[in-house]
Design a protein around this motif. Structure first.
Motif, PDB file in Angstrom:
ATOM      1  N   ASN A 118      75.446  30.949  25.779  1.00 18.54           N
ATOM      2  CA  ASN A 118      75.263  30.213  24.519  1.00 18.54           C
ATOM      3  C   ASN A 118      75.248  31.154  23.319  1.00 18.54           C
ATOM      4  N   PHE A 119      74.499  32.223  23.438  1.00 20.53           N
ATOM      5  CA  PHE A 119      74.364  33.175  22.340  1.00 20.53           C
ATOM      6  C   PHE A 119      75.691  33.871  22.032  1.00 20.53           C
ATOM      7  N   LEU A 120      76.375  34.328  23.075  1.00 12.35           N
ATOM      8  CA  LEU A 120      77.582  35.121  22.881  1.00 12.35           C
ATOM      9  C   LEU A 120      78.775  34.276  22.461  1.00 12.35           C
ATOM     10  N   LEU A 121      78.880  33.044  22.956  1.00 11.85           N
ATOM     11  CA  LEU A 121      79.967  32.168  22.522  1.00 11.85           C
ATOM     12  C   LEU A 121      79.885  31.913  21.024  1.00 11.85           C
ATOM     13  N   PHE A 122      78.695  31.594  20.545  1.00 12.91           N
ATOM     14  CA  PHE A 122      78.522  31.323  19.120  1.00 12.91           C
ATOM     15  C   PHE A 122      78.760  32.576  18.290  1.00 12.91           C
ATOM     16  N   ASN A 123      78.214  33.693  18.720  1.00 14.33           N
ATOM     17  CA  ASN A 123      78.367  34.941  17.979  1.00 14.33           C
ATOM     18  C   ASN A 123      79.831  35.379  17.949  1.00 14.33           C
ATOM     19  N   GLN A 124      80.522  35.175  19.068  1.00 16.44           N
ATOM     20  CA  GLN A 124      81.930  35.552  19.130  1.00 16.44           C
ATOM     21  C   GLN A 124      82.783  34.656  18.233  1.00 16.44           C
ATOM     22  N   LEU A 125      82.446  33.373  18.184  1.00 15.13           N
ATOM     23  CA  LEU A 125      83.185  32.458  17.317  1.00 15.13           C
ATOM     24  C   LEU A 125      83.082  32.888  15.863  1.00 15.13           C
ATOM     25  N   LEU A 126      81.879  33.229  15.424  1.00 17.11           N
ATOM     26  CA  LEU A 126      81.709  33.695  14.048  1.00 17.11           C
ATOM     27  C   LEU A 126      82.449  35.012  13.827  1.00 17.11           C
ATOM     28  N   GLY A 167      79.844  45.166  23.130  1.00 19.53           N
ATOM     29  CA  GLY A 167      80.737  44.162  22.559  1.00 19.53           C
ATOM     30  C   GLY A 167      80.480  42.779  23.134  1.00 19.53           C
ATOM     31  N   ASN A 168      80.770  41.767  22.339  1.00 22.76           N
ATOM     32  CA  ASN A 168      80.535  40.387  22.763  1.00 22.76           C
ATOM     33  C   ASN A 168      81.373  39.999  23.975  1.00 22.76           C
ATOM     34  N   SER A 169      82.651  40.411  24.001  1.00 23.88           N
ATOM     35  CA  SER A 169      83.551  39.964  25.058  1.00 23.88           C
ATOM     36  C   SER A 169      83.133  40.473  26.428  1.00 23.88           C
ATOM     37  N   VAL A 170      82.728  41.732  26.501  1.00 25.86           N
ATOM     38  CA  VAL A 170      82.295  42.300  27.785  1.00 25.86           C
ATOM     39  C   VAL A 170      81.071  41.556  28.305  1.00 25.86           C
ATOM     40  N   MET A 171      80.089  41.347  27.433  1.00 19.96           N
ATOM     41  CA  MET A 171      78.868  40.681  27.860  1.00 19.96           C
ATOM     42  C   MET A 171      79.105  39.194  28.118  1.00 19.96           C
ATOM     43  N   LEU A 172      80.075  38.618  27.407  1.00 19.78           N
ATOM     44  CA  LEU A 172      80.420  37.218  27.648  1.00 19.78           C
ATOM     45  C   LEU A 172      81.019  37.058  29.048  1.00 19.78           C
ATOM     46  N   PHE A 173      81.767  38.048  29.499  1.00 20.63           N
ATOM     47  CA  PHE A 173      82.286  38.031  30.867  1.00 20.63           C
ATOM     48  C   PHE A 173      81.143  38.011  31.877  1.00 20.63           C
ATOM     49  N   ILE A 220      75.360  28.690   8.201  1.00 20.36           N
ATOM     50  CA  ILE A 220      74.591  29.837   8.675  1.00 20.36           C
ATOM     51  C   ILE A 220      75.458  31.094   8.702  1.00 20.36           C
ATOM     52  N   GLY A 221      76.782  30.903   8.880  1.00 18.73           N
ATOM     53  CA  GLY A 221      77.693  32.049   8.818  1.00 18.73           C
ATOM     54  C   GLY A 221      77.741  32.655   7.431  1.00 18.73           C
ATOM     55  N   ASP A 222      77.545  31.813   6.394  1.00 16.35           N
ATOM     56  CA  ASP A 222      77.483  32.310   5.017  1.00 16.35           C
ATOM     57  C   ASP A 222      76.145  32.966   4.713  1.00 16.35           C
ATOM     58  N   LEU A 223      75.069  32.365   5.205  1.00 19.33           N
ATOM     59  CA  LEU A 223      73.718  32.773   4.800  1.00 19.33           C
ATOM     60  C   LEU A 223      73.242  34.049   5.482  1.00 19.33           C
ATOM     61  N   ILE A 224      73.690  34.291   6.723  1.00 17.10           N
ATOM     62  CA  ILE A 224      73.225  35.457   7.479  1.00 17.10           C
ATOM     63  C   ILE A 224      74.350  36.481   7.573  1.00 17.10           C
ATOM     64  N   PRO A 225      74.155  37.693   7.053  1.00 15.25           N
ATOM     65  CA  PRO A 225      75.199  38.731   7.119  1.00 15.25           C
ATOM     66  C   PRO A 225      75.587  39.043   8.561  1.00 15.25           C
ATOM     67  N   GLU A 226      76.847  39.365   8.769  1.00 17.73           N
ATOM     68  CA  GLU A 226      77.364  39.576  10.117  1.00 17.73           C
ATOM     69  C   GLU A 226      76.605  40.648  10.874  1.00 17.73           C
ATOM     70  N   LYS A 227      76.249  41.735  10.194  1.00 17.82           N
ATOM     71  CA  LYS A 227      75.585  42.838  10.885  1.00 17.82           C
ATOM     72  C   LYS A 227      74.181  42.481  11.356  1.00 17.82           C
ATOM     73  N   GLU A 228      73.596  41.400  10.815  1.00 23.08           N
ATOM     74  CA  GLU A 228      72.247  40.994  11.195  1.00 23.08           C
ATOM     75  C   GLU A 228      72.228  39.829  12.170  1.00 23.08           C
ATOM     76  N   ARG A 229      73.393  39.240  12.458  1.00 19.96           N
ATOM     77  CA  ARG A 229      73.426  38.014  13.260  1.00 19.96           C
ATOM     78  C   ARG A 229      72.958  38.238  14.694  1.00 19.96           C
ATOM     79  N   LEU A 286      70.874  40.381  16.234  1.00 17.79           N
ATOM     80  CA  LEU A 286      69.434  40.486  16.418  1.00 17.79           C
ATOM     81  C   LEU A 286      68.731  39.207  15.987  1.00 17.79           C
ATOM     82  N   PHE A 287      69.153  38.646  14.838  1.00 17.93           N
ATOM     83  CA  PHE A 287      68.489  37.441  14.341  1.00 17.93           C
ATOM     84  C   PHE A 287      68.629  36.282  15.306  1.00 17.93           C
ATOM     85  N   PHE A 288      69.856  36.031  15.790  1.00 18.80           N
ATOM     86  CA  PHE A 288      70.067  34.877  16.663  1.00 18.80           C
ATOM     87  C   PHE A 288      69.435  35.069  18.034  1.00 18.80           C
ATOM     88  N   SER A 289      69.377  36.294  18.508  1.00 18.32           N
ATOM     89  CA  SER A 289      68.692  36.508  19.788  1.00 18.32           C
ATOM     90  C   SER A 289      67.202  36.225  19.638  1.00 18.32           C
TER      91      SER A 289
END
Length: 414
Positions: free
Chosen positions: A331-339, A288-294, A129-138, A140-143
């Motif tokens: 769940n959302f931010l951990l996965f998004n941050q990993l990618l 940013g992912n890190s702030v919201m992950l906190f 899924i990291g290959d198929l979905i461009p980073e800039k769209e992840r 909104l798409f995953f949410s």
């Protein structure tokens, strides 16, 4: 190089359908502890192993299979076969009550073995899924995808809980039917995974030695965003997962929750996730992912503490409603941050490394949780989990200051 727009849209559509059927097939997981305790008479140690054994099996499988997988340019076939293999174990779950002895132990062993193909499925799906979905769209798409899947999960969980509540709590047949129906939905899950469009020329996998797992381990030291994320995630996941068996034991044995109450816990938790997924997506793009992950993980730290304040089932339902919002973000931010922190061409190797480390944490932390339960009692075991989760949340905040400081609101920087 990204996939053309038309293919990306098609893959998004299939990803949602695949995820929906996967969610339905996984509905049984909300009732597996009830099955283990009420039908198979599992003790606390066995409940703990149900939560921890999959992690160590996944770790071993990932170590062995990670090197091979990191060199695969095409991940769809691996993922699809993994789904089919994993769902086959559901049929074996249904046969356990026919055994004369050691039923709970057989369930524990089967759950562990199921994670051999399951871990490769998860690893291959994340990389695919990291290959198929461009980073800039992840974001909104995953949410949006998570919100849809949570609605599906909420409906299926409520339905299963309502049906199970019509039967005697010691009757195995409803659970056996549940496992068989889950298997059928697993077939549909695999079908829509195979429908994804994957082309070799768009694969981000590099077949050179830089993709080797050992090389990725060495490179991760210099990949500071990945390294700091990994260390923070280790701490948070330790506190998070050590309480998993404790929740099941507390809800079923201490509070006396039945199938319908367990489904209500899950449904209310999922309802708040549905209402907040889009908000987490918007805020992660803004701050940013890190702030919201906190923020999300700090909220998750309150769950064990709040749970042990009362055995009232209505109160526990409301607690799940409150903490569900933070679970959605986590769940959302951990996965998004990993990618986001995994280098593109080496993504499979970094995801493999992350999976191995978190898998080890997932094995030892539930066992420590059960050990603390026997040593200190439920109240202190749960509160220790809350403290460790909170420390993990602050670790994510430190990462935010180091790598995303420009996106932190000015009031928090002073």
């Amino acid at each position: 190089m990204h996939y053309p727009y038309e293919i990306v849209q098609k893959n998004k559509h299939y990803s949602i359908l695949n995820g929906a059927y996967s969610t339905i097939a996984n509905t049984y997981t909300g009732f597996i502890s009830l099955y283990a305790i009420n039908i198979l008479h599992a003790n606390n140690q066995q409940v703990g192993l149900i939560n921890s054994l999959p992690a160590i099996v996944s770790l071993i499988t990932t170590v062995i299979g990670g090197y091979w997988f990191s060199r695969q340019e095409m991940k769809r076939k691996v993922c699809g076969i993994g789904i089919l293999s994993t769902r086959f174990f559901l049929l074996l779950f249904a046969l356990i009550p026919f055994l004369p002895l050691y039923q709970a132990w057989v369930l524990v062993i089967l759950i562990g073995l199921m994670n051999v193909p399951g871990s490769l499925t998860n690893l291959s799906w994340q990389s695919l899924i990291g290959d198929l979905i461009p980073e800039k769209e992840r974001g909104l798409f995953f949410s949006n995808r998570n919100r849809i899947l949570t609605i599906v999960g909420m409906v299926s969980t409520a339905l299963v809980g309502w049906i199970l509540n019509h039967f005697n709590t010691t009757n195995p047949y409803p659970f056996q039917i549940l496992f068989f129906v889950s298997f059928l939905f697993g077939l549909l899950e695999a079908y829509y995974l195979f429908k994804h469009v994957e082309r070799k020329e768009y694969s981000l996998i590099d077949s050179t030695k830089s993709n080797h797992l050992l090389t990725a381990m060495k490179e991760s030291i210099s990949e500071k965003p990945f390294l700091f994320f990994l260390l923070s995630s280790m701490l948070f996941n330790f506190g998070w997962q050590m309480a998993w068996p404790l929740f099941s034991i507390y809800q079923i044995k201490t509070a006396g929750a039945t199938a319908v109450w367990l489904s209500l816990f899950t449904v209310t938790n999922q309802l708040s996730q549905i209402l907040t997924y889009t908000w987490w997506g918007r805020m992660s793009e803004r701050f940013g992912n890190s702030v919201m992950l906190f923020i999300a993980s700090a909220g998750m730290a309150s769950a064990p503490f709040l749970t042990v304040l009362s055995t009232n089932l209505v109160y526990l339902t409301m607690t799940n409603l409150f903490t569900g919002a933070f679970l959605a973000g986590t769940n959302f931010l951990l996965f998004n941050q990993l990618l986001g922190v995994s280098p593109g061409k080496n993504r499979s190797s970094y995801i493999t490394l992350y999976t191995i480390v978190i898998g080890f944490i997932g094995f030892i932390s539930p066992q420590i949780g059960v050990w603390l339960l026997s040593l200190t009692g439920m109240f202190w075991a749960m509160n220790i989990s809350s403290v460790i989760r909170l420390l993990g949340a602050f670790a994510f905040f430190v990462v935010a200051f180091k790598f995303e400081k420009d996106r932190i609101p000015a009031i928090l920087r002073h």
